[in-house]
Design a protein around this motif. Sequence first.
Motif, short mmCIF file in Angstrom:
data_model
loop_
_atom_site.label_atom_id
_atom_site.label_comp_id
_atom_site.label_asym_id
_atom_site.label_seq_id
_atom_site.Cartn_x
_atom_site.Cartn_y
_atom_site.Cartn_z
N ALA A 40 0.79 -1.23 0.00
CA ALA A 40 0.00 0.00 0.00
C ALA A 40 0.83 1.28 0.00
O ALA A 40 0.33 2.34 -0.39
N SER A 41 2.09 1.20 0.44
CA SER A 41 2.85 2.44 0.60
C SER A 41 4.34 2.24 0.42
O SER A 41 4.85 1.13 0.40
N LYS A 43 8.02 3.99 1.92
CA LYS A 43 8.61 4.87 2.92
C LYS A 43 9.91 5.45 2.37
O LYS A 43 10.79 4.72 1.92
N TRP A 48 5.85 8.08 5.04
CA TRP A 48 5.17 7.08 4.21
C TRP A 48 4.35 7.78 3.13
O TRP A 48 3.68 8.77 3.40
N PHE A 49 4.38 7.23 1.91
CA PHE A 49 3.60 7.75 0.78
C PHE A 49 2.73 6.63 0.24
O PHE A 49 3.21 5.52 -0.03
N MET A 50 1.44 6.92 0.10
CA MET A 50 0.48 5.93 -0.39
C MET A 50 0.67 5.69 -1.89
O MET A 50 0.66 6.65 -2.68
N ARG A 51 0.84 4.45 -2.26
CA ARG A 51 1.08 4.10 -3.67
C ARG A 51 -0.12 4.44 -4.54
O ARG A 51 0.04 4.78 -5.72
N CYS A 54 0.24 8.42 -5.15
CA CYS A 54 1.51 9.03 -5.55
C CYS A 54 2.13 8.30 -6.74
O CYS A 54 1.84 7.14 -6.99
#
Length: 62
Positions: A40-41, A43, A48-51, A54
Motif C-alpha cells: 500500500a505504501s 517509505k 510514508w507515501f500511499m502508492r 503518488c
Amino acid sequence: MKPLTNNLELHTAAANRKEIAVLIRKERIGKGVITDITEASVKIGDEWFMRENCSFWLETSK
C-alpha cells in the motif's frame, strides 16, 4: 526522470539506494532514498507515501 511503475522497479531502486522523487499529479511532495515498501505504501526517509495516490520517479543524471 524515469517512472517506477512496479514492485521490481521500486525494490531495485531501494536496493541500489537511488534518489527517488514522489509526486502527486505534477507536484513534487517528497524526495529521498526508499527505506521500506509495502503493498500500500512506500517509505522514504521517515515519511510514508500511499502508492494509490503518488507516483515515484527515479532521479536520472543529465
